[in-house]
Design a protein around this motif. Structure first.
Motif, PDB file in Angstrom:
ATOM      1  N   TYR A   1       0.842  -1.195   0.000  1.00  0.00           N
ATOM      2  CA  TYR A   1       0.000   0.000   0.000  1.00  0.00           C
ATOM      3  C   TYR A   1       0.877   1.245   0.000  1.00  0.00           C
ATOM      4  O   TYR A   1       2.048   1.209   0.406  1.00  0.00           O
ATOM      5  N   LEU A   2       0.310   2.337  -0.483  1.00  0.00           N
ATOM      6  CA  LEU A   2       0.996   3.627  -0.500  1.00  0.00           C
ATOM      7  C   LEU A   2       0.411   4.494   0.599  1.00  0.00           C
ATOM      8  O   LEU A   2      -0.807   4.707   0.639  1.00  0.00           O
ATOM      9  N   LEU A   3       1.266   4.989   1.473  1.00  0.00           N
ATOM     10  CA  LEU A   3       0.862   5.877   2.558  1.00  0.00           C
ATOM     11  C   LEU A   3       1.383   7.277   2.261  1.00  0.00           C
ATOM     12  O   LEU A   3       2.596   7.488   2.146  1.00  0.00           O
ATOM     13  N   PHE A   4       0.463   8.239   2.105  1.00  0.00           N
ATOM     14  CA  PHE A   4       0.887   9.629   1.920  1.00  0.00           C
ATOM     15  C   PHE A   4       1.402  10.168   3.249  1.00  0.00           C
ATOM     16  O   PHE A   4       0.738  10.046   4.284  1.00  0.00           O
ATOM     17  N   THR A   5       2.585  10.785   3.228  1.00  0.00           N
ATOM     18  CA  THR A   5       3.192  11.304   4.457  1.00  0.00           C
ATOM     19  C   THR A   5       3.224  12.828   4.508  1.00  0.00           C
ATOM     20  O   THR A   5       3.595  13.394   5.538  1.00  0.00           O
ATOM     21  N   THR A   6       2.845  13.486   3.412  1.00  0.00           N
ATOM     22  CA  THR A   6       2.671  14.947   3.404  1.00  0.00           C
ATOM     23  C   THR A   6       1.495  15.269   2.486  1.00  0.00           C
ATOM     24  O   THR A   6       0.991  14.408   1.768  1.00  0.00           O
ATOM     25  N   GLY A   7       1.060  16.521   2.509  1.00  0.00           N
ATOM     26  CA  GLY A   7       0.008  16.970   1.594  1.00  0.00           C
ATOM     27  C   GLY A   7      -1.389  16.767   2.153  1.00  0.00           C
ATOM     28  O   GLY A   7      -1.588  16.344   3.304  1.00  0.00           O
ATOM     29  N   ALA A   8      -2.379  17.039   1.304  1.00  0.00           N
ATOM     30  CA  ALA A   8      -3.783  16.966   1.717  1.00  0.00           C
ATOM     31  C   ALA A   8      -4.214  15.571   2.113  1.00  0.00           C
ATOM     32  O   ALA A   8      -5.157  15.397   2.887  1.00  0.00           O
TER      33      ALA A   8
ATOM     34  N   TYR B   1      -3.551   3.613   0.505  1.00  0.00           N
ATOM     35  CA  TYR B   1      -4.318   2.987  -0.564  1.00  0.00           C
ATOM     36  C   TYR B   1      -3.569   1.760  -1.069  1.00  0.00           C
ATOM     37  O   TYR B   1      -2.351   1.808  -1.291  1.00  0.00           O
ATOM     38  N   GLU B   2      -4.307   0.684  -1.281  1.00  0.00           N
ATOM     39  CA  GLU B   2      -3.706  -0.519  -1.851  1.00  0.00           C
ATOM     40  C   GLU B   2      -3.277  -0.250  -3.295  1.00  0.00           C
ATOM     41  O   GLU B   2      -4.004   0.384  -4.061  1.00  0.00           O
ATOM     42  N   ILE B   3      -2.106  -0.739  -3.642  1.00  0.00           N
ATOM     43  CA  ILE B   3      -1.580  -0.562  -4.996  1.00  0.00           C
ATOM     44  C   ILE B   3      -2.112  -1.687  -5.886  1.00  0.00           C
ATOM     45  O   ILE B   3      -1.911  -2.865  -5.596  1.00  0.00           O
ATOM     46  N   SER B   4      -2.798  -1.310  -6.959  1.00  0.00           N
ATOM     47  CA  SER B   4      -3.377  -2.316  -7.847  1.00  0.00           C
ATOM     48  C   SER B   4      -2.498  -2.603  -9.062  1.00  0.00           C
ATOM     49  O   SER B   4      -2.615  -3.663  -9.680  1.00  0.00           O
ATOM     50  N   ASP B   5      -1.622  -1.652  -9.413  1.00  0.00           N
ATOM     51  CA  ASP B   5      -0.749  -1.879 -10.572  1.00  0.00           C
ATOM     52  C   ASP B   5       0.519  -1.053 -10.401  1.00  0.00           C
ATOM     53  O   ASP B   5       0.496   0.037  -9.810  1.00  0.00           O
ATOM     54  N   THR B   6       1.627  -1.569 -10.933  1.00  0.00           N
ATOM     55  CA  THR B   6       2.923  -0.909 -10.828  1.00  0.00           C
ATOM     56  C   THR B   6       3.600  -0.894 -12.192  1.00  0.00           C
ATOM     57  O   THR B   6       3.708  -1.940 -12.843  1.00  0.00           O
TER      58      THR B   6
ATOM     59  N   LYS C   1       5.219   6.754   1.265  1.00  0.00           N
ATOM     60  CA  LYS C   1       5.980   5.531   1.519  1.00  0.00           C
ATOM     61  C   LYS C   1       5.177   4.354   0.985  1.00  0.00           C
ATOM     62  O   LYS C   1       3.944   4.353   1.054  1.00  0.00           O
ATOM     63  N   ILE C   2       5.879   3.385   0.442  1.00  0.00           N
ATOM     64  CA  ILE C   2       5.248   2.139  -0.006  1.00  0.00           C
ATOM     65  C   ILE C   2       5.649   1.047   0.978  1.00  0.00           C
ATOM     66  O   ILE C   2       6.836   0.840   1.256  1.00  0.00           O
ATOM     67  N   ILE C   3       4.641   0.380   1.542  1.00  0.00           N
ATOM     68  CA  ILE C   3       4.843  -0.591   2.618  1.00  0.00           C
ATOM     69  C   ILE C   3       4.094  -1.874   2.274  1.00  0.00           C
ATOM     70  O   ILE C   3       2.966  -1.824   1.773  1.00  0.00           O
TER      71      ILE C   3
END
Length: 319
Positions: free
Chosen positions: A52-59, A65-70, A93-95
């Motif tokens: 999942y991608l965790l936003f660490t700054t910004g709105a 959010y779970e990553i569905s495609d890379t 961050k991607i965890i």
């Protein structure tokens, strides 16, 4: 690491207050719809449905959010995060999600079942899309030692016996360990301590709705410091509070255990109580009441309009 004792003959609630190692820390070069692009070089399909991608700054700080495609330069989050305010230069961050097999391997101490049809201990996962209150689990899982002759050692779904080592565990909720093995056992989770805000979403419906949430940090979080007042509608009537926070603790024993207490936020308009947190029924001042580290609780939203709010609890420590 965090150690929790699963008492025999009891349900124990466990939240994941430590994470897998951070796979990537970077910033967005562009955000278009559900696509977050980055200057970092990625491996195609490396994070699909496992991270999942965790936003660490910004709105969108604190939201994940779970990553569905890379691709080699972007990830698809499956939801229009640009419309929610995510923009270029936001850090993230991607965890990796914890899975049953990684969180509770054969060496974890979790009670082993030799009979695949009569498990002695199970992990019950919450159904995060269920409607209403007092929600049932979505499924339960057990660890089998491989002695049956037709199953290898590993995690399986109770009833179906579907192989379940790769079942992902959501960071926004807790799971329940049901121990009927005849003895207590410890569950030890070692991992990374969160240094960024880890948030969740809270749903309201036209009917009363439970949101099964967790304190995402390995430290207690008081109601006053939790930022829950931002997602719980303040009550004007202290005897009919509306939205409530329902707290669970791993004290005592027993299956299908009840909550220890529920709390509401009062706006101070009653004339005899100031604004703040109070226990439902007793009206005891409760701002200092703590949700334990990794502690389980519900936000029971009173019937209203269907909408989603973002809960972003401040990190309760400094590293």
């Amino acid at each position: 690491y965090v150690t929790t004792t699963a008492a025999d003959g009891s349900d124990t609630f466990i939240g994941l207050s430590l994470t897998e190692a951070v796979a990537l820390a970077s910033s967005a070069s562009d955000v278009t719809g559900s696509i977050v692009s980055t200057g970092s070089t990625l491996v195609e399909d490396a994070y699909n449905n496992t991270h999942y991608l965790l936003f660490t700054t910004g709105a969108q700080e604190g939201q994940w959010y779970e990553i569905s495609d890379t691709t080699t330069s972007s990830v698809d989050l499956g939801e229009d995060v640009a419309a929610l305010g995510a923009t270029a230069s936001d850090e993230f961050k991607i965890i990796k999600f914890w899975t049953l097999g990684e969180l509770l391997p054969s060496t974890s101490g979790f009670a082993v079942s030799t009979n695949a049809f009569v498990p002695v201990a199970e992990v019950l996962l919450n159904n995060l899309t269920a409607a209403g209150v007092n929600l049932s689990s979505s499924a339960s899982y057990f660890y089998h030692d491989g002695s049956s002759g037709f199953l290898v050692a590993g995690w399986y779904q109770s009833g179906t016996l579907a192989a379940s080592n790769s079942i992902a565990l959501s960071p926004e909720t807790y799971f329940t360990v049901r121990n009927q093995s005849g003895s207590d056992f410890d569950i030890v989770v070692s991992g990374a301590v969160p240094v960024d805000v880890v948030g969740s979403t809270v749903s309201s419906e036209t009917f009363t709705q439970d949101n099964q949430l967790v304190n995402p940090y390995p430290s207690g979080l008081s109601l006053d410091d939790s930022a829950l007042a931002a997602v719980v509608n303040a009550s004007t009537n202290v005897f009919v509070p509306g939205d409530e926070v329902v707290l669970f603790e791993n004290t005592g024993t027993g299956l299908n255990r009840s909550s220890v207490a529920s709390y509401f936020y009062h706006d101070g308009s009653s004339g005899f109580l100031g604004a703040g947190w109070y226990q439902s029924g007793s009206l005891a001042a409760s701002g200092s009441v703590e949700i334990p580290a990794g502690g389980a609780f519900w936000i029971r939203k009173a019937a209203g309009s269907a909408q989603v709010a973002e809960w972003n609890p401040p990190v309760p420590y400094t590293l």
